[in-house]
Design an enzyme around this catalytic site. Sequence first.
Site, PDB file in Angstrom:
ATOM      1  N   TYR A  94       0.792  64.889  66.763  1.00 30.34           N
ATOM      2  CA  TYR A  94       1.105  64.267  68.057  1.00 30.34           C
ATOM      3  C   TYR A  94       0.607  65.140  69.198  1.00 30.34           C
ATOM      4  CZ  TYR A  94       4.222  61.752  71.391  1.00 30.34           C
ATOM      5  OH  TYR A  94       4.737  61.002  72.422  1.00 30.34           O
ATOM      6  N   ARG A  99      -1.950  61.953  75.887  1.00 27.82           N
ATOM      7  CA  ARG A  99      -0.965  61.357  74.986  1.00 27.82           C
ATOM      8  C   ARG A  99       0.073  60.540  75.756  1.00 27.82           C
ATOM      9  NH1 ARG A  99       2.468  65.953  72.270  1.00 27.82           N
ATOM     10  NH2 ARG A  99       3.822  65.765  74.078  1.00 27.82           N
ATOM     11  N   ASP A 100       0.668  59.569  75.087  1.00 31.68           N
ATOM     12  CA  ASP A 100       1.759  58.785  75.666  1.00 31.68           C
ATOM     13  C   ASP A 100       1.306  58.155  76.981  1.00 31.68           C
ATOM     14  OD1 ASP A 100       4.335  57.822  75.384  1.00 31.68           O
ATOM     15  OD2 ASP A 100       5.273  59.467  76.456  1.00 31.68           O
ATOM     16  N   SER A 106       6.840  62.020  77.467  1.00 35.72           N
ATOM     17  CA  SER A 106       6.261  62.831  76.385  1.00 35.72           C
ATOM     18  C   SER A 106       4.795  63.131  76.644  1.00 35.72           C
ATOM     19  CB  SER A 106       6.424  62.112  75.037  1.00 35.72           C
ATOM     20  OG  SER A 106       7.760  62.214  74.592  1.00 35.72           O
ATOM     21  N   ASP A 149       2.471  55.823  68.861  1.00 35.28           N
ATOM     22  CA  ASP A 149       2.231  55.067  70.109  1.00 35.28           C
ATOM     23  C   ASP A 149       0.771  54.967  70.548  1.00 35.28           C
ATOM     24  OD1 ASP A 149       4.974  54.956  70.160  1.00 35.28           O
ATOM     25  OD2 ASP A 149       5.224  56.236  71.921  1.00 35.28           O
ATOM     26  N   ASP A 367      14.965  61.914  74.151  1.00 36.21           N
ATOM     27  CA  ASP A 367      13.714  61.170  74.350  1.00 36.21           C
ATOM     28  C   ASP A 367      13.072  61.496  75.693  1.00 36.21           C
ATOM     29  OD1 ASP A 367      13.767  59.505  71.976  1.00 36.21           O
ATOM     30  OD2 ASP A 367      15.428  58.433  72.899  1.00 36.21           O
TER      31      ASP A 367
HETATM   32  C1  BGC Z   1       8.746  64.781  72.275  1.00 35.07           C
HETATM   33  C2  BGC Z   1       8.395  65.978  71.432  1.00 35.07           C
HETATM   34  C3  BGC Z   1       9.509  66.240  70.437  1.00 35.07           C
HETATM   35  C4  BGC Z   1       9.806  64.993  69.636  1.00 35.07           C
HETATM   36  C5  BGC Z   1      10.954  65.160  68.666  1.00 35.07           C
HETATM   37  C6  BGC Z   1       9.050  63.600  71.405  1.00 35.07           C
HETATM   38  O1  BGC Z   1       9.483  62.547  72.199  1.00 35.07           O
HETATM   39  O2  BGC Z   1       7.701  64.506  73.176  1.00 35.07           O
HETATM   40  O3  BGC Z   1       8.221  67.086  72.260  1.00 35.07           O
HETATM   41  O4  BGC Z   1       9.148  67.288  69.566  1.00 35.07           O
HETATM   42  O5  BGC Z   1      10.101  63.923  70.506  1.00 35.07           O
HETATM   43  O6  BGC Z   1      12.167  65.328  69.295  1.00 35.07           O
END
Ligand code: BGC
Length: 433
Positions: A94, A99-100, A106, A149, A367
Amino acid sequence: MTGGGHVQNPYAGAQGFLNPNYVAEVKAAGASVGGTLGAKEAAVANYPTAIWLDSMAAVTGGTGYTSSLLDYLNAAKTQAASSSQPIIVTIVVYDLPDRDCAALASNGELQIANNGLQTYEHNYIDVIASDLSQPQFSNLRVSAIIEPDSLPNLVTNLNIQNCADANSSGVYVQGIQYALNKLHAIPNVYNFLDIAHSGWLGWNSNFQPFVNLATSVAKGTTAGVSSLDGFISNTANYTPTVEPYMTANQQVGGQPVRSASFFQWNTYIDEQSYDVDMRNAFIAAGFPSTIGMLIDTSRNGWGGPKRPTGPSTSTDLNTFVNATRIDQRIAKGNWCNQPGGIGARPVANPAAGFDAYVWIKPPGESDGSSSLIPTGPNNPTGKGFDRMCDPTFGGDALNNNMPTGAMANAPVSGAWFQAGFDTLVSNAYPAFP
Ligand code: BGC
């Protein structure tokens, strides 16, 4: 025990890796809460969760990370030494540039405009691949969840500039193909591509275009469709595996359930039905019938006092659906810090065509922050603020302009959120004994 070679379902006959850092975090949470709830919280430590490689530093063990990928693999080796079964380590890949692209909570560290693809390939994927291919780890099984995503955003969110750029530059597609090539070349690594969830791609207008895109991405890799072992849905989402008391096309007051406000004419009202059709669509598109599906059940249990125990008797469609659904979200598009419950425990072969139910999002990790947190001690990596995480926000087109239902006082994504964990454990279904 040995888990080498490449088996059809890596989760079958294997024991999930227990991340020592998560185990410690959960046990500490349980101890600080105490009493009945605390004991239940401590029990969460018995279940495997995924390792999120959400930055280059997450791989190498840099600032903000307790362990490197090599540390985790060594810990898995230690777990293997006292297990009669092979150990399966689930990692989340990820870190795509930009990203996102449709959300803010995120956002990642790499940018398309800043040579992000080259950095992703050589300073991120190559490092992961080199760690995983060390002969000392060849008896572990590694399941790689590929870029949650990302491809779904290229189907539905091209009106958002970052997603349009990710699409027109080809960076998401090329990054994923690079990752698939590198990881598939390692015999004990298994690739599962993210297919979002039914509440995102479940409409006909999104479903087949996504299947076509994901198929062309796989066909463009060296091993073609064989570079994927399967697909995962519901990563970090809250959609129930099954809505137990109604079906999508059941008629209420002369109208199908799926036409209710909550479902907005989506073809699917739950994940399992969506995954069965996705799997069949991928097979029709050229994938082998051995592909297996995964569902992230870490937060889709929806137990607790508000859970219905049977169908409503109302003949008014919306009244019926709202009183019958176990999914208690205000809107199905709500994705941030929902007051759900931990769902089915991780298990292999839960249904035909399914390799496993898995816990990808570690329960208790946020989140996204519920208010703006500037970069600093409480936001070391500069995570953004997405108003879908703000309980006072009235929503936008992506959730039918409904309140977000997000819990208040949440820290940045990935950080420990005790009140969220308390809720998830209290509302677990099945409940913790
Ligand atoms: C975050 C990550 C995190 C993961 C697990 C994602 O939404 O962006 O940084 O490691 O969730 O909690």
